[in-house]
Write an enzyme that holds these catalytic residues in place. Structure first.
Site, mmCIF file in Angstrom:
data_model
loop_
_atom_site.group_PDB
_atom_site.id
_atom_site.type_symbol
_atom_site.label_atom_id
_atom_site.label_comp_id
_atom_site.label_asym_id
_atom_site.label_seq_id
_atom_site.Cartn_x
_atom_site.Cartn_y
_atom_site.Cartn_z
ATOM 1 C CB CYS A 47 11.140 0.333 -2.891
ATOM 2 S SG CYS A 47 9.983 -0.773 -3.708
ATOM 3 C CB CYS A 52 7.210 -1.503 -2.045
ATOM 4 S SG CYS A 52 7.750 0.169 -2.261
ATOM 5 C CE LYS A 55 3.133 -2.736 1.094
ATOM 6 N NZ LYS A 55 3.149 -1.301 1.025
ATOM 7 C CE1 TYR A 182 -0.416 4.982 -0.311
ATOM 8 C CE2 TYR A 182 -0.360 7.141 0.731
ATOM 9 C CZ TYR A 182 -0.560 6.350 -0.386
ATOM 10 O OH TYR A 182 -0.894 6.929 -1.570
ATOM 11 C CD GLU A 186 0.531 -0.246 2.781
ATOM 12 O OE1 GLU A 186 1.714 -0.263 3.148
ATOM 13 O OE2 GLU A 186 0.186 0.043 1.607
ATOM 14 C CG HIS A 442 -20.002 -13.231 -15.888
ATOM 15 N ND1 HIS A 442 -20.353 -12.444 -14.803
ATOM 16 C CD2 HIS A 442 -20.676 -14.408 -15.760
ATOM 17 C CE1 HIS A 442 -21.218 -13.119 -14.054
ATOM 18 N NE2 HIS A 442 -21.420 -14.305 -14.601
ATOM 19 C CD GLU A 447 -18.870 -9.570 -14.204
ATOM 20 O OE1 GLU A 447 -19.514 -9.574 -15.257
ATOM 21 O OE2 GLU A 447 -18.801 -10.559 -13.448
HETATM 22 P P1 NDP Z 1 1.153 9.289 5.635
HETATM 23 O O1 NDP Z 1 1.542 10.598 5.148
HETATM 24 O O2 NDP Z 1 0.441 8.345 4.731
HETATM 25 O O3 NDP Z 1 0.222 9.481 6.917
HETATM 26 C C1 NDP Z 1 0.698 10.167 8.043
HETATM 27 C C2 NDP Z 1 -0.278 10.004 9.183
HETATM 28 O O4 NDP Z 1 0.345 10.492 10.365
HETATM 29 C C3 NDP Z 1 -1.557 10.795 8.988
HETATM 30 O O5 NDP Z 1 -2.621 10.053 9.529
HETATM 31 C C4 NDP Z 1 -1.305 12.065 9.804
HETATM 32 O O6 NDP Z 1 -2.458 12.594 10.421
HETATM 33 C C5 NDP Z 1 -0.392 11.564 10.901
HETATM 34 N N1 NDP Z 1 0.581 12.586 11.325
HETATM 35 C C6 NDP Z 1 1.302 13.391 10.538
HETATM 36 N N2 NDP Z 1 2.128 14.155 11.282
HETATM 37 C C7 NDP Z 1 1.924 13.814 12.564
HETATM 38 C C8 NDP Z 1 2.458 14.258 13.804
HETATM 39 N N3 NDP Z 1 3.360 15.224 13.869
HETATM 40 N N4 NDP Z 1 2.016 13.663 14.938
HETATM 41 C C9 NDP Z 1 1.075 12.697 14.888
HETATM 42 N N5 NDP Z 1 0.514 12.256 13.747
HETATM 43 C C10 NDP Z 1 0.932 12.804 12.601
HETATM 44 O O7 NDP Z 1 2.471 8.655 6.250
HETATM 45 P P2 NDP Z 1 3.060 7.183 6.349
HETATM 46 O O8 NDP Z 1 4.150 7.294 7.338
HETATM 47 O O9 NDP Z 1 2.003 6.173 6.548
HETATM 48 O O10 NDP Z 1 3.690 6.955 4.902
HETATM 49 C C11 NDP Z 1 4.650 7.873 4.378
HETATM 50 C C12 NDP Z 1 4.593 7.905 2.882
HETATM 51 O O11 NDP Z 1 5.168 6.720 2.360
HETATM 52 C C13 NDP Z 1 3.196 7.943 2.289
HETATM 53 O O12 NDP Z 1 2.685 9.248 2.198
HETATM 54 C C14 NDP Z 1 3.402 7.307 0.946
HETATM 55 O O13 NDP Z 1 3.791 8.304 0.042
HETATM 56 C C15 NDP Z 1 4.523 6.335 1.173
HETATM 57 N N6 NDP Z 1 4.011 4.965 1.300
HETATM 58 C C16 NDP Z 1 3.334 4.421 0.248
HETATM 59 C C17 NDP Z 1 2.829 3.153 0.335
HETATM 60 C C18 NDP Z 1 2.074 2.584 -0.823
HETATM 61 O O14 NDP Z 1 2.207 3.104 -1.916
HETATM 62 N N7 NDP Z 1 1.257 1.547 -0.623
HETATM 63 C C19 NDP Z 1 2.998 2.327 1.530
HETATM 64 C C20 NDP Z 1 3.709 2.996 2.579
HETATM 65 C C21 NDP Z 1 4.193 4.269 2.456
HETATM 66 P P3 NDP Z 1 -3.713 13.262 9.649
HETATM 67 O O15 NDP Z 1 -4.806 12.262 9.756
HETATM 68 O O16 NDP Z 1 -3.991 14.493 10.399
HETATM 69 O O17 NDP Z 1 -3.299 13.507 8.235
#
Ligand code: NDP
Length: 453
Positions: A47, A52, A55, A182, A186, A442, A447
């Protein structure tokens, strides 16, 4: 403290000084435990060091692009607009370093002994430090977090992850971001605002699986209108680096792409390798996560785990609560403290951001059968005057039988800031009538939450 174990060097040895590990260490020490923590990289964890915090600072930096453009309609003449990536990158890293120092100070002032080296478990109560020393502890807490997952693609060594993205030497003119979650959304927003051409490639035909469909559709619409390219149902076959440094990306499901950088953001893997877990007999789950019970205890009674390494909800505030609950349970006097995972608010810091709490509309329909949905689809006042054709969308999901608001979903400027307060109402089980009874503040965007009919 419920248990004093003077036969051991420490009452608690924590592996990993991230959000969960630092909170657990500090609270346990506050309860009177003799605590040590080992960290092989930098105190603060994902983080603070590469998640976090940096970012969010980049998100702030990226917002200036729109604000400077919109400024003209508000009477400001900004003659020269030029973005300097190294300036922002270095300021962000300086802030990260400052926070790292503060985390270290917190540990020291709470009398937690910190070892800046790798630690591995060599027995139910034994930890070996990389420098060769072996120490004993009544309890061991695994708080090693997670790291970006990289799929097995030829040439993957040319890709970067969210670990490296904060340190790029120069801003890529063209960046391909892999994943639709995510991190992908982002950074798509961040790089687009900085002026890079962004292409987001995902294996499925959706973004942000798990978020309310209307919010996902709206973000996709806005992102497309801004000029971010999306390639869906596409997968990588190989990545080649040409002599001029350019990357050639061979894909299945869409045309090949060329880019200066390719960022993989396809999920995160628990950090369990080489920790001695197998030798200690700690059970892992199917995703490689450390399996724990509600009190954060593994199948080995003296070994516990909190945070991303347990792959419950991978969010900093959740890891912090787990660390606190663990320390209070094991070293406090109030009995078992369990983390409540219901109604955890979450946000994607995309451009614009999405924020949510509770059930999505489709989950609510599946669970409750009949639900009422209220929406407000509006242009923020500032966007109207700036001529920015970007609409916000707020949604309240209400259980028809109890009239309780069971989900709030928002996309629009500052939606995470607004949602945190609204999440209290959902957590408290308030009804739609309670929202209606609250007088609007307002003129604000928030709101809209009390004006939906
Ligand atoms: P996410 O789990 O959010 O998303 C993963 C993405 O990768 C999905 O679109 C998924 O596809 C795709 N994917 C998964 N496996 C594969 C694979 N083997 N090959 C190709 N594509 C794949 O992961 P992130 O890495 O973005 O983030 C990890 C975690 O970190 C988040 O789940 C969250 O918990 C945390 N995080 C939180 C943030 C916040 O609170 N703002 C910011 C950044 C991270 P599909 O569309 O099929 O699901």
């Amino acid at each position: 403290m419920s248990e004093v174990a003077s036969d051991y060097d420490y009452d608690l040895f924590v592996i990993g000084a991230g959000s969960g590990g630092v909170r657990a260490s500090r609270i346990a020490a506050g309860h009177g435990a003799r605590v040590a923590v080992a960290e092989e990289y930098r105190v603060g964890g994902t983080c603070v060091i590469r998640g976090c915090v940096p970012k969010k600072l980049l998100v702030y930096g990226a917002h200036f692009a729109e604000d400077l453009n919109d400024a003209a309609m508000f009477g400001w003449d900004v003659p020269v607009k030029r973005f300097d990536w190294p300036v922002l990158r270095d300021h962000v890293q300086a802030e990260v370093k400052r926070l790292e120092g503060l985390y270290g100070q917190t540990l020291a002032s709470n009398k937690v002994e910190t070892f800046l080296e790798r630690a591995t478990i060599v027995g139910p109560n034994l930890v070996r430090l990389a420098s060769g020393r072996t120490v004993s502890a009544a309890k061991i807490l695994i708080a090693t977090g997670a790291r970006p997952f990289l799929p097995d693609v030829e040439g993957i060594e040319h890709a970067i992850t969210s670990n490296e993205v904060f340190h790029l030497e120069r801003l890529p003119k063209r960046i391909v971001i892999v994943g639709g979650g995510y991190i992908a959304n982002e950074f798509a927003g961040i790089f687009h605002q900085f002026g890079s051409h962004v292409t987001l490639v995902n294996r499925s035909d959706t973004i942000l699986r798990g978020y309310d469909e209307s919010m996902r559709d709206r973000l996709l619409q806005i992102s497309l209108a801004k000029g971010i390219d999306f390639k869906f149902n596409a997968s990588f076959s190989r990545i080649d680096k040409r002599e001029d440094g350019m990357l050639h990306l061979a894909l299945d499901g869409c045309d090949d792409l060329e880019a200066d950088a390719v960022l993989f953001a396809v999920g995160r893997k628990p950090n369990v390798e080489g920790l001695g877990l197998e030798e200690a007999g700690v059970d892992l789950g199917t995703r490689g996560e450390v399996k724990v019970d509600k009190a954060n205890r593994t199948n080995v009674p003296s070994i516990f785990a909190v945070g991303d390494v347990t792959d419950r909800i991978q969010l900093t505030p959740v890891a912090i609560r787990e660390g606190q609950a663990f320390a209070d349970t094991q070293f406090g006097s109030g009995g078992v403290v369990e983390v409540d995972y219901d109604c955890v608010p979450h946000a994607v810091f995309s451009h614009p951001p999405i924020a949510s709490v509770g059930l999505t509309e489709s989950d609510a329909r599946n669970r409750y059968g009949t639900v009422k949905v209220y929406t407000s689809d509006f242009r923020a006042m500032k966007n109207v005057m700036a001529g920015r054709n970007e609409r916000s969308l707020y949604k309240l999901v209400v259980d028809e039988a109890s009239e309780r608001v069971i989900g709030i979903h928002m996309i629009g400027p500052d939606s995470p800031e607004i949602l945190q307060a609204a999440a209290i109402a959902v957590k408290a089980g308030l009804k739609k009538a309670d929202f209606d009874a609250t007088v609007a503040l307002h003129p604000t965007m928030s709101e809209e939450l009390v004006l939906m009919h």
